[in-house]
Design an enzyme around this catalytic site. Sequence first.
Site, short mmCIF file in Angstrom:
data_model
loop_
_atom_site.label_atom_id
_atom_site.label_comp_id
_atom_site.label_asym_id
_atom_site.label_seq_id
_atom_site.Cartn_x
_atom_site.Cartn_y
_atom_site.Cartn_z
N GLU A 1 103.89 10.39 -20.51
CA GLU A 1 104.46 10.73 -19.21
C GLU A 1 103.80 9.92 -18.10
OE1 GLU A 1 104.99 14.49 -16.13
OE2 GLU A 1 103.65 14.70 -17.84
N GLU B 1 108.85 21.91 -14.12
CA GLU B 1 107.43 21.80 -13.79
C GLU B 1 107.31 21.75 -12.27
OE1 GLU B 1 103.72 19.58 -15.73
OE2 GLU B 1 105.08 18.22 -14.69
#
Length: 179
Positions: free
Chosen positions: A47, A146
């Site tokens: 990520e 998130e």
Amino acid sequence: RIHLMAGRVPLGADRAAVACEMETTFIENLRYAADLLAKEDMIGLVEPINNRITDPRYYLNTPHQAATILEKVGRPNLKLQLDLFHCQVMDGNLSRNLETYFPLIGHIQIAQVPGRHEPDSPGELNFPYIFKLLESLGYTGYVGCEYAPKGDTLEGLGWLRSYWESQGLQHSGSSKAVE
């Protein structure tokens, strides 16, 4: 699926001066991890995290950098975890980035920019458009939320019920429907 972190530029180090060594180490570590994960039939995810707001020292910052590293690693069980919050902060142009990096994507995460709150909070991103784009690209994976909810968790998922209703979809009305 498991997120494989890239690490941080050492305190006091010049990012450009250590970039080559960090990339080499990261690639070696990813190959090692990918081979272990393959034995368990698992996917590793990398990520890019923005270094403008979230973590100035995080090594992996853009989808382009991640794609280059994934290509160098050369393991089919490593994918891109594309967090649209980080992508918008670093690159913008989410439509093009989603289209370009779609073959590499193994997981999507969302949060509104700039406040990192619910998708329906005020901000830069048009999530109904983004969700339609993901559908048109054929994305069938999970979309992780998130973000920092402004209220409690259930209240923070109210945007999802509203989105489903706007799309003519039904939900059961229980908290289980949004989990």
